[in-house]
Design an enzyme around this catalytic site. Structure first.
Site, short mmCIF file in Angstrom:
data_model
loop_
_atom_site.label_atom_id
_atom_site.label_comp_id
_atom_site.label_asym_id
_atom_site.label_seq_id
_atom_site.Cartn_x
_atom_site.Cartn_y
_atom_site.Cartn_z
N ARG A 1 124.12 25.88 8.08
CA ARG A 1 124.85 24.61 7.96
C ARG A 1 126.33 24.82 7.69
NH1 ARG A 1 120.74 21.66 3.95
NH2 ARG A 1 120.28 23.84 3.45
N HIS B 1 120.24 25.47 13.19
CA HIS B 1 120.83 24.17 12.86
C HIS B 1 121.81 23.72 13.94
CE1 HIS B 1 122.34 20.84 10.65
NE2 HIS B 1 123.55 21.34 10.63
N LYS C 1 124.37 6.31 9.64
CA LYS C 1 124.75 6.15 8.22
C LYS C 1 126.25 5.93 8.15
CE LYS C 1 122.85 10.16 7.24
NZ LYS C 1 122.42 11.38 6.56
#
Ligand code: R5P
Length: 310
Positions: free
Chosen positions: A93, A127, A190
């Site tokens: 990440r 990821h 979001k």
């Protein structure tokens, strides 16, 4: 072909070895009193095609160091080719500078692996696929999607089923799964309108009356997934489930999942599940042992790995 297991996920390494009908290599990966790691390989690896199985999951730094030292031992033992099999690739990440004067730790880890002796990397649901470009050695990135597709087909009727990405960043992954299943896709968007104001969850797509399956690569604190599940319920979803490749599950993640509208969270065994995860009635695991074994066999035989993506 030889298989070496470090300590992060011995049951998975054992299962892979059984699938390949090859005993795990006789090695010792242990600690000195001051917790320095010491590796001893008790059998000859000169000229061998060696696969080291190690997820760099919690405790990430210890597991990474075990892997690096094992790679070093194998290289110094004259292994012909060393493949680092990293079912869960930690630090993924941190794949870009998130602000001024911050590291790109995924690149540093890639450099360390190569410097320690890895000739190839085999991993699962990186990821960010671009991390492959951090290496100048071949990287095979496997996908859990074929396993998830099979599992979902066995457990859910396609009628009213919808795949949902819990954030905009995961849309490509979720869309691929929706396409495989031939069902609709929804996306949770979001947005924090102002600093200090809680996030607004917009649901893109009509989830009312649908059985929704959230799809992600990682569940860590559980925040993203559980908040998304609440938003789906509030928007009229009939039920909510989740499929996530890597169960990092830190802090109160298990409790959060259990208290959320998620009826069942399905994860893989890329990371060895702690007792709390393994015993939860709301979490089940599916195994990647066969997938890894087939990929390792293909690498060793120099045959196609991409056939495993179907
Ligand atoms: C983020 O980009 C990842 O795909 C996951 O959504 C994230 O790492 C999950 O973290 P948490 O469970 O802490 O919300």
């Amino acid at each position: 072909m030889k298989i070496v297991a470090c300590n992060s996920n011995l049951p998975l390494a054992q299962a892979v070895a059984e699938q390949l009908d090859i005993p795990l290599c006789n090695v010792s990966v242990r600690r000195f009193a001051d917790l320095e790691i010491f590796v001893e390989i008790y059998e000859n690896v000169r000229g061998e095609d060696v696969f080291v199985v190690q997820s760099t999951s919690y405790p990430t730094n210890d597991n990474l160091m075990e892997l690096l030292i094992t790679l070093d031992a194998l290289r110094r033992g004259s292994a012909r080719r060393i493949t680092a099999v990293i079912p869960y690739f930690g630090y993924a990440r941190q794949d870009r500078k998130s602000g001024p004067r911050t590291p790109i730790s995924a690149k540093l880890v890639a450099n360390l692996l190569v410097e320690a002796g890895a000739n190839r990397v085999l991993t699962l649901d990186l990821h960010a696929g671009q991390i492959q470009g951090f290496f100048d050695i071949p990287v095979d990135n496997l996908y859990a999607a074929p396993l998830f597709t099979r599992d979902i087909k066995e457990r859910y009727s396609p009628k009213d089923l919808m795949i949902v990405s819990p954030d905009v960043g995961g849309v490509v992954r979720a869309r691929q799964l929706a396409k495989r299943l031939d069902v609709d896709l929804a996306i949770i968007d979001k947005r924090r309108e102002r600093a200090g104001v809680s996030e607004v969850m917009n649901v893109i797509g009509d989830v009312k009356g649908r059985h929704c399956l959230l799809v992600d690569d990682i569940i860590d604190s559980g925040g993203s997934l559980c908040n998304a599940a609440v938003a789906l319920s509030e928007h009229g979803a009939l039920s909510v489930g989740a499929y996530v490749t890597h169960g990092v599950m830190t802090g109160q993640a298990v409790e959060k999942v259990e208290a959320s509208p998620i009826k069942m969270l399905t994860i893989t065994n890329s990371i060895l599940a702690p007792q709390k995860v393994a015993s939860s009635q709301h979490i089940r695991q599916i195994t990647i042992a066969t997938l890894l074994a087939k990929a390792m066999r293909a690498v060793s035989d120099e045959s196609s790995v991409s056939s495993l993506f179907d």
